[in-house]
Design a protein around this motif. Sequence first.
Motif, PDB file in Angstrom:
ATOM      1  N   GLY A 101       0.795  -1.217   0.000  1.00 24.41           N
ATOM      2  CA  GLY A 101       0.000   0.000   0.000  1.00 24.41           C
ATOM      3  C   GLY A 101       0.828   1.269   0.000  1.00 24.41           C
ATOM      4  O   GLY A 101       1.988   1.273   0.415  1.00 24.41           O
ATOM      5  N   LYS A 102       0.167   2.333  -0.496  1.00 19.12           N
ATOM      6  CA  LYS A 102       0.838   3.644  -0.504  1.00 19.12           C
ATOM      7  C   LYS A 102       0.203   4.515   0.569  1.00 19.12           C
ATOM      8  O   LYS A 102      -1.018   4.615   0.654  1.00 19.12           O
ATOM      9  CB  LYS A 102       0.682   4.279  -1.883  1.00 19.12           C
ATOM     10  N   TYR A 103       1.033   5.086   1.357  1.00 21.18           N
ATOM     11  CA  TYR A 103       0.574   6.011   2.403  1.00 21.18           C
ATOM     12  C   TYR A 103       1.166   7.389   2.153  1.00 21.18           C
ATOM     13  O   TYR A 103       2.198   7.518   1.487  1.00 21.18           O
ATOM     14  CB  TYR A 103       1.025   5.504   3.783  1.00 21.18           C
ATOM     15  N   ASP A 104       0.498   8.387   2.697  1.00 20.17           N
ATOM     16  CA  ASP A 104       1.100   9.724   2.645  1.00 20.17           C
ATOM     17  C   ASP A 104       2.249   9.801   3.646  1.00 20.17           C
ATOM     18  O   ASP A 104       3.319  10.314   3.344  1.00 20.17           O
ATOM     19  CB  ASP A 104       0.043  10.791   2.977  1.00 20.17           C
ATOM     20  N   VAL A 105       1.971   9.264   4.839  1.00 20.78           N
ATOM     21  CA  VAL A 105       2.975   9.345   5.906  1.00 20.78           C
ATOM     22  C   VAL A 105       3.142   7.968   6.543  1.00 20.78           C
ATOM     23  O   VAL A 105       2.146   7.322   6.870  1.00 20.78           O
ATOM     24  CB  VAL A 105       2.525  10.347   7.007  1.00 20.78           C
ATOM     25  N   ILE A 106       4.382   7.537   6.695  1.00 24.58           N
ATOM     26  CA  ILE A 106       4.654   6.341   7.511  1.00 24.58           C
ATOM     27  C   ILE A 106       5.530   6.772   8.680  1.00 24.58           C
ATOM     28  O   ILE A 106       6.540   7.462   8.509  1.00 24.58           O
ATOM     29  CB  ILE A 106       5.337   5.219   6.694  1.00 24.58           C
ATOM     30  N   ILE A 107       5.099   6.370   9.870  1.00 21.75           N
ATOM     31  CA  ILE A 107       5.898   6.632  11.078  1.00 21.75           C
ATOM     32  C   ILE A 107       6.455   5.281  11.520  1.00 21.75           C
ATOM     33  O   ILE A 107       5.680   4.353  11.782  1.00 21.75           O
ATOM     34  CB  ILE A 107       5.012   7.218  12.206  1.00 21.75           C
ATOM     35  N   THR A 108       7.788   5.140  11.574  1.00 27.04           N
ATOM     36  CA  THR A 108       8.323   3.873  12.125  1.00 27.04           C
ATOM     37  C   THR A 108       8.694   4.101  13.574  1.00 27.04           C
ATOM     38  O   THR A 108       9.440   5.014  13.901  1.00 27.04           O
ATOM     39  CB  THR A 108       9.585   3.353  11.400  1.00 27.04           C
ATOM     40  N   GLY A 109       8.189   3.224  14.429  1.00 28.63           N
ATOM     41  CA  GLY A 109       8.458   3.317  15.864  1.00 28.63           C
ATOM     42  C   GLY A 109       7.228   3.781  16.613  1.00 28.63           C
ATOM     43  O   GLY A 109       6.864   4.951  16.564  1.00 28.63           O
ATOM     44  N   GLY A 110       6.592   2.834  17.277  1.00 30.35           N
ATOM     45  CA  GLY A 110       5.388   3.160  18.066  1.00 30.35           C
ATOM     46  C   GLY A 110       5.724   3.195  19.538  1.00 30.35           C
ATOM     47  O   GLY A 110       5.017   2.630  20.371  1.00 30.35           O
ATOM     48  N   GLY A 111       6.823   3.859  19.897  1.00 29.12           N
ATOM     49  CA  GLY A 111       7.121   4.142  21.305  1.00 29.12           C
ATOM     50  C   GLY A 111       6.281   5.343  21.716  1.00 29.12           C
ATOM     51  O   GLY A 111       5.341   5.752  21.008  1.00 29.12           O
ATOM     52  N   MET A 112       6.632   5.944  22.843  1.00 27.60           N
ATOM     53  CA  MET A 112       5.809   7.051  23.350  1.00 27.60           C
ATOM     54  C   MET A 112       5.790   8.226  22.362  1.00 27.60           C
ATOM     55  O   MET A 112       4.763   8.871  22.169  1.00 27.60           O
ATOM     56  CB  MET A 112       6.325   7.496  24.721  1.00 27.60           C
ATOM     57  N   VAL A 113       6.934   8.468  21.703  1.00 25.09           N
ATOM     58  CA  VAL A 113       7.012   9.624  20.802  1.00 25.09           C
ATOM     59  C   VAL A 113       6.277   9.340  19.490  1.00 25.09           C
ATOM     60  O   VAL A 113       5.459  10.158  19.033  1.00 25.09           O
ATOM     61  CB  VAL A 113       8.490  10.019  20.562  1.00 25.09           C
ATOM     62  N   GLY A 114       6.541   8.164  18.893  1.00 23.03           N
ATOM     63  CA  GLY A 114       5.900   7.828  17.612  1.00 23.03           C
ATOM     64  C   GLY A 114       4.385   7.767  17.744  1.00 23.03           C
ATOM     65  O   GLY A 114       3.646   8.283  16.886  1.00 23.03           O
ATOM     66  N   CYS A 115       3.893   7.134  18.822  1.00 22.71           N
ATOM     67  CA  CYS A 115       2.431   7.019  19.018  1.00 22.71           C
ATOM     68  C   CYS A 115       1.816   8.400  19.219  1.00 22.71           C
ATOM     69  O   CYS A 115       0.712   8.680  18.734  1.00 22.71           O
ATOM     70  CB  CYS A 115       2.117   6.153  20.233  1.00 22.71           C
ATOM     71  N   THR A 116       2.518   9.262  19.960  1.00 23.76           N
ATOM     72  CA  THR A 116       1.959  10.601  20.204  1.00 23.76           C
ATOM     73  C   THR A 116       1.896  11.392  18.903  1.00 23.76           C
ATOM     74  O   THR A 116       0.920  12.111  18.646  1.00 23.76           O
ATOM     75  CB  THR A 116       2.807  11.353  21.264  1.00 23.76           C
ATOM     76  N   LEU A 117       2.925  11.231  18.062  1.00 28.15           N
ATOM     77  CA  LEU A 117       2.876  11.928  16.773  1.00 28.15           C
ATOM     78  C   LEU A 117       1.696  11.413  15.942  1.00 28.15           C
ATOM     79  O   LEU A 117       0.933  12.206  15.363  1.00 28.15           O
ATOM     80  CB  LEU A 117       4.196  11.743  15.997  1.00 28.15           C
ATOM     81  N   ALA A 118       1.535  10.071  15.902  1.00 31.28           N
ATOM     82  CA  ALA A 118       0.426   9.502  15.120  1.00 31.28           C
ATOM     83  C   ALA A 118      -0.905  10.047  15.628  1.00 31.28           C
ATOM     84  O   ALA A 118      -1.802  10.398  14.842  1.00 31.28           O
ATOM     85  CB  ALA A 118       0.463   7.985  15.223  1.00 31.28           C
ATOM     86  N   CYS A 119      -1.024  10.144  16.946  1.00 29.95           N
ATOM     87  CA  CYS A 119      -2.261  10.637  17.561  1.00 29.95           C
ATOM     88  C   CYS A 119      -2.469  12.118  17.210  1.00 29.95           C
ATOM     89  O   CYS A 119      -3.581  12.527  16.828  1.00 29.95           O
ATOM     90  CB  CYS A 119      -2.155  10.427  19.072  1.00 29.95           C
ATOM     91  N   ALA A 120      -1.403  12.898  17.313  1.00 31.55           N
ATOM     92  CA  ALA A 120      -1.516  14.337  17.029  1.00 31.55           C
ATOM     93  C   ALA A 120      -1.884  14.568  15.564  1.00 31.55           C
ATOM     94  O   ALA A 120      -2.687  15.456  15.252  1.00 31.55           O
ATOM     95  CB  ALA A 120      -0.194  15.035  17.365  1.00 31.55           C
ATOM     96  N   MET A 121      -1.314  13.758  14.674  1.00 33.42           N
ATOM     97  CA  MET A 121      -1.642  13.924  13.249  1.00 33.42           C
ATOM     98  C   MET A 121      -3.057  13.444  12.968  1.00 33.42           C
ATOM     99  O   MET A 121      -3.791  14.049  12.191  1.00 33.42           O
ATOM    100  CB  MET A 121      -0.627  13.181  12.376  1.00 33.42           C
ATOM    101  N   GLY A 122      -3.442  12.347  13.642  1.00 37.29           N
ATOM    102  CA  GLY A 122      -4.788  11.806  13.433  1.00 37.29           C
ATOM    103  C   GLY A 122      -5.876  12.741  13.929  1.00 37.29           C
ATOM    104  O   GLY A 122      -6.999  12.730  13.425  1.00 37.29           O
ATOM    105  N   LYS A 123      -5.553  13.563  14.923  1.00 37.54           N
ATOM    106  CA  LYS A 123      -6.581  14.444  15.503  1.00 37.54           C
ATOM    107  C   LYS A 123      -6.596  15.816  14.870  1.00 37.54           C
ATOM    108  O   LYS A 123      -7.461  16.635  15.209  1.00 37.54           O
ATOM    109  CB  LYS A 123      -6.311  14.598  17.004  1.00 37.54           C
TER     110      LYS A 123
END
Length: 467
Positions: free
Chosen positions: A36-58
């Motif tokens: 699949g093609k994504y606009d953004v891929i974040i590698t690393g779902g530690g505290m920082v990666g998950c928070t970024l994913a959450c901030a972008m998702g919201k």
Amino acid sequence: MLIAKSIRYNNILVTRVRSLASCRKYSDTNEQRFRGKYDVIITGGGMVGCTLACAMGKNGLFSNLKILLLEGSTDKKFQLKPEYSNRVVALNQSTKSLMNSLEIWQHVEKMRLQPVRHMQVWDACSDALISFSSREILDDDVAYIVENDVLLEAVNIELKSSSVKNVDILYEAKVTGYELSKSGCQGNIVKMNNGDSYSCDLLIGADGANSAVRQAMGVQYVSWNYDQMGIVATLHLAEESANTTAWQRFLPTGPIAFLPLDSTKSSLVWTTPKSLSKELLSLPEERFVDALNDAMWKQYPRNSAVDACTSWLGSVLKRFDLPDSTERQLPPSVQSIVPGSRAAFPLGFGHSTRYVAPGVALIGDAAHRVHPLAGQGLNLGFGDVKDLVQFLSDAIYTGLDITHPSWMEKYESSRQRHNVPTQLAVDALNRLYGIELPPLVLVRSIGLQLTNAFHPIKKLIMSHAAT
Ligand SMILES: Cc1cc2nc3c(=O)[nH]c(=O)nc-3n(C[C@H](O)[C@H](O)[C@H](O)COP(=O)(O)OP(=O)(O)OC[C@H]3O[C@@H](n4cnc5c(N)ncnc54)[C@H](O)[C@@H]3O)c2cc1C
């Protein structure tokens, strides 16, 4: 392996949850299978990666972006246990405000946290000390002690809530390589060990201190290992109290800190040379407790000239009605440790000279690693999240591409301006307090006494540490 939520590419909803078995089918053929093609891929779902994913998702400005978060470990089910975890972090006000803005803080509060309202830091080789108190400096708590697991769970509650619709999460995702776009226009390819591959316009490395994304970028990484370990443990204190003070004593072998957890418990972060840490870890628990109490209370050899100068300065400060170092509080004694809670982590410094490359950005420990003595590592990572989201949303708002170099350069320079001085100051403190030479003890003691006496300097330090 499970892919949580739905995966869309080329605007087609492919599947809701895919199992490891279906992925294996493709790896068996040893072919790279494009998933699949994504606009953004974040590698690393530690505290920082998950928070970024959450901030972008919201963030409404990112609602049209398809985002994939890749995490190497499993999707662990979290349960709040009565015993505290031995891994905790001190979070500053800026992190709290980020977490509040993402509605994450409420979940931390519902689970548990301990506010730090007072902090006392002192030198074992002299009478010099510095103290910070919430009333005196910030009119708010100095920091919050939160278990890593609790914080990650709180982030995940929001990340997986219905308010985040455009983030897919892939656990047990083992990335084997990256093909990075040279210009930022062709997109990046992420290759997985099961033969799957994904592409994205913007790749964000949140994959920790040994970041493979950073290695693929080929940027210079300035790093060194301290010959030190950070010993952690959960401590039972001898006496019950409000316990909202964080204590840190600089010993010639490294700083020892007690971070409050509740009225009878604190969390230990004790920096020691590697050789000593082995010894301390192998001690029976009662003898380890004796070593802890020694480290907090023992009188170290003192130099009479240093003592004379610091006491003279103390009396001068008193004459001008300024706080001097004699106004110290006594630290708590430790009664026992929670059985099995002792562990040790290697400590190091790391600075990536570039945080960005065409179509790629680094955040958190992937970009910078810092000694834990000032409790700054994760807070710096959350600062990266704040700035990255801010600059990227400004770029989108003005119609720029998500890989446009102008926002990426702004992100890099804004973060490096904040992170590098912090990292260097923390490194310098660690080195300075490792020296027992009387002239240096004198210089640092006078520096600490003066800093403690003058509120504007203290305020400056606190406001830098709080952002
Ligand atoms: C003893 C100690 C005490 C500390 N105390 C504090 C403190 O009080 N305050 C503070 O602010 N900081 C503190 N820190 C620092 C803090 O723990 C780190 O800065 C923080 O954990 C970094 O978070 P991160 O998400 O950037 O990286 P990490 O926590 O390292 O997360 C990286 C994630 O990426 C995943 N990953 C890695 N490679 C891949 C791959 N190839 N594919 C998929 N996933 C991958 C990993 O599984 C992991 O989940 C302390 C550190 C130590 C050692």
